[in-house]
Design a protein around this motif. Sequence first.
Motif, PDB file in Angstrom:
ATOM      1  N   LEU A 124       1.365   0.075  -6.520  1.00 21.64           N
ATOM      2  CA  LEU A 124      -0.769   0.437  -6.214  1.00 21.64           C
ATOM      3  C   LEU A 124      -0.391   0.307  -4.965  1.00 21.64           C
ATOM      4  N   ALA A 125       0.563  -0.442  -4.292  1.00 19.88           N
ATOM      5  CA  ALA A 125       0.067  -1.212  -3.255  1.00 19.88           C
ATOM      6  C   ALA A 125       0.069   0.229  -1.825  1.00 19.88           C
ATOM      7  N   GLN A 126      -0.832  -0.036  -0.580  1.00 18.82           N
ATOM      8  CA  GLN A 126      -0.325   0.737   0.266  1.00 18.82           C
ATOM      9  C   GLN A 126       1.062   0.640   0.982  1.00 18.82           C
ATOM     10  N   PRO A 127       1.156   1.851   1.974  1.00 15.85           N
ATOM     11  CA  PRO A 127       1.922   1.138   2.728  1.00 15.85           C
ATOM     12  C   PRO A 127       1.172  -0.156   3.892  1.00 15.85           C
ATOM     13  N   GLY A 128       2.373  -1.128   4.274  1.00 17.26           N
ATOM     14  CA  GLY A 128       1.879  -2.672   4.988  1.00 17.26           C
ATOM     15  C   GLY A 128       1.016  -3.345   4.162  1.00 17.26           C
ATOM     16  N   SER A 129       0.685  -2.999   2.468  1.00 19.21           N
ATOM     17  CA  SER A 129      -0.549  -3.949   1.870  1.00 19.21           C
ATOM     18  C   SER A 129       0.274  -4.447   0.857  1.00 19.21           C
ATOM     19  N   LEU A 130      -0.521  -5.424   0.444  1.00 26.20           N
ATOM     20  CA  LEU A 130       0.165  -6.278  -1.143  1.00 26.20           C
ATOM     21  C   LEU A 130      -0.901  -5.929  -1.560  1.00 26.20           C
ATOM     22  N   TRP A 166      -5.384  -6.823  -7.703  1.00 26.72           N
ATOM     23  CA  TRP A 166      -6.228  -7.149  -6.261  1.00 26.72           C
ATOM     24  C   TRP A 166      -5.209  -7.202  -5.133  1.00 26.72           C
ATOM     25  N   ARG A 167      -6.050  -6.515  -4.876  1.00 27.52           N
ATOM     26  CA  ARG A 167      -5.297  -6.401  -3.170  1.00 27.52           C
ATOM     27  C   ARG A 167      -5.700  -7.551  -1.882  1.00 27.52           C
ATOM     28  N   TRP A 168      -4.389  -6.662  -0.962  1.00 18.54           N
ATOM     29  CA  TRP A 168      -4.767  -7.573   0.454  1.00 18.54           C
ATOM     30  C   TRP A 168      -4.143  -6.492   1.806  1.00 18.54           C
ATOM     31  N   PRO A 169      -4.410  -6.355   2.698  1.00 17.07           N
ATOM     32  CA  PRO A 169      -5.230  -6.558   2.983  1.00 17.07           C
ATOM     33  C   PRO A 169      -6.438  -5.505   2.206  1.00 17.07           C
ATOM     34  N   ILE A 170      -7.879  -5.624   2.799  1.00 17.86           N
ATOM     35  CA  ILE A 170      -9.394  -5.298   2.268  1.00 17.86           C
ATOM     36  C   ILE A 170      -9.378  -4.038   2.487  1.00 17.86           C
ATOM     37  N   GLY A 171      -8.814  -2.958   2.356  1.00 12.36           N
ATOM     38  CA  GLY A 171      -9.150  -1.197   2.568  1.00 12.36           C
ATOM     39  C   GLY A 171      -7.758  -0.539   2.654  1.00 12.36           C
ATOM     40  N   GLY A 172      -7.132  -1.807   2.252  1.00 16.43           N
ATOM     41  CA  GLY A 172      -5.445  -1.123   2.416  1.00 16.43           C
ATOM     42  C   GLY A 172      -4.743  -1.421   2.795  1.00 16.43           C
ATOM     43  N   ALA A 173      -3.952  -1.001   3.448  1.00  9.55           N
ATOM     44  CA  ALA A 173      -3.072  -0.901   4.904  1.00  9.55           C
ATOM     45  C   ALA A 173      -3.752  -0.905   6.054  1.00  9.55           C
ATOM     46  N   GLN A 174      -2.211  -1.480   6.932  1.00 11.70           N
ATOM     47  CA  GLN A 174      -3.048  -2.202   8.482  1.00 11.70           C
ATOM     48  C   GLN A 174      -3.469  -1.000   9.080  1.00 11.70           C
ATOM     49  N   LYS A 175      -4.354  -0.032   9.098  1.00 14.27           N
ATOM     50  CA  LYS A 175      -4.084   1.373   9.779  1.00 14.27           C
ATOM     51  C   LYS A 175      -5.405   1.119  10.330  1.00 14.27           C
ATOM     52  N   SER A 176      -5.236   1.928  11.385  1.00 10.84           N
ATOM     53  CA  SER A 176      -7.167   1.333  11.998  1.00 10.84           C
ATOM     54  C   SER A 176      -7.617   3.078  12.015  1.00 10.84           C
TER      55      SER A 176
END
Length: 566
Positions: A124-130, A166-176
């Motif tokens: 369920l996690a997005q790339p770069g997320s937990l 629950w997901r970190w970071p908020i909004g999913g992956a650390q994409k800009s």
Amino acid sequence: MERRLAAILAADVVGYSRLIRADEEGTLSALKSLRAEVIDPKLSEHKGRVVKLMGDGMLVEFPSVVDAVRAAAEALKAIADRNSRLPEDKRIEFRVGINLGDVLIDGDDIHGDGVNVAARLENLAQPGSLCISGAVYDLVRNRTDLAFEDLGDQQVKNIDQPVRVWRWPIGGAQKSALVSGGEPLALPDKPSIAVLPFTNLSGDPEQEHFANGITEELITRLSKLRSIFIISRSSTFVYKEHPVRTQQVARDLAVRHVLEGSMLRVGNRVRITARLVDGTTGQHVWAERYDRSVTDIFEVQDEITQSIAVALQIQLTEGETARLLAEGTRNLAAWEAVNSGIRFMDDHSQANNLQAQRCFLEALRHDPDYQEARAFLAFTYWMDRRFGFVSDTDRALTRAHELTKEIGAAGIRSTTGEQVTALIALIEGRHDDALAAAKTAVKLGPNNPWALLILGEIQIYCGNPQAAMNSVRSAMRLSPYGPADFVYYLAYAQMWSGDYDGSIVAAQNYAERSPNEPFAFTLLACVYSFAGKVNQARAAIDVLRAKFPSFTLETYALTQFYRDPD
């Protein structure tokens, strides 16, 4: 067998098969280095025990959920930092799931639902997320400084009861997101939609391009409708490698509706399912299944497009209906060749441009009247001229010009063809013609972010940076997770408008995302110089000279097309 309560971490590399196909030795070497320098030290620091390694993934046991979450977050941050200095096609991204559960001990291995749930959370996690379970969240929410986002109850495969996620970071992956300032995106004032990549159910990785092609074709068709707002493929395809809730996509991209679907191809038959979901409620607005011959794929796409228009209460004009079909083909091989070529164009390198060129030439061999293939082929020749990919750049520009004339002679005006026409006119110094063609491209493709970006680029060269900023920001809204090119032209528009602080931020963003691009450092040098930051400007030039010793002012001048030479 012995049982014990444990924190279980499951992780894998996103898009591992794609990375291996592109560069097997390089990927394995980079992954080995990443494990040795980042992952293993973090696991050791937080008392993690590696239970097993599975090529692109791992299963790790921790005595404490706090240790597990801290290890994961710190490792993901370190990996993101390393990736920021690498080209996008060389980045290795992990996704991680953590669960607290009862496990069965079998020697050094562990089994049980606790392990299975961790694996499902990782999916369920997005790339770069937990992603963590509710049980983990209850124990860590007051013991770390990480802010988690509630994804609600999720029904996951082979687990009877829904799992709170629950997901970190908020909004999913650390994409800009590219939209300036990071302000929340506003819901458009007309029907809005994002088309998620269709899932390939064939079990055959070779069919992935076919599923992608269906997605891209639907986005292309819908983008021609002025009465709709549709997110570009570059932003919806960031969700491709992982399951995602449609309501979260709607929130991320600020649209009302999300189209999702799947494709199963067996021999010459194909089954396509499509569902239009209301992003505010999660309810299905429209759904359909199509069981057809592969050669009927174009009729299916026609029907889906029209069904979406009806569901969103959009009345198609005769001109829009005609335009949906005019640039297309009914030749399956030609269609697949173009879709393959488009994906090579995501990275503006000499090798990829040549591959894209071959794909478009193949498409035209299958269907000589496929004008969109001709327009994309013209664009590759323009790239040859713009970036000096070939020795005879004049011949490349002439070839691009010939192709656009052939499109015009066929009585077809497409947004891609007008974009190339505009860019050719810009190189030739015909700024008024360039501006007119770029505006026509936007008129024909009002939801095409590249048409808007090219219009912004030409407006910069014509000396109208304020209009350019508006065009580029509109492009960014259609593609919030778009390529770094968007940031580049935003920085230039801001610089010429006198917004040096904003331009410096955007230029730094571009340099971080494109560290192997010489224009990142010419851009930094320019804006620092205008802002009176001479030392920083000199530092940017020093980096440019060190990394690109053959790059000269003459090289730079060949790529600049200002109406006013001064």
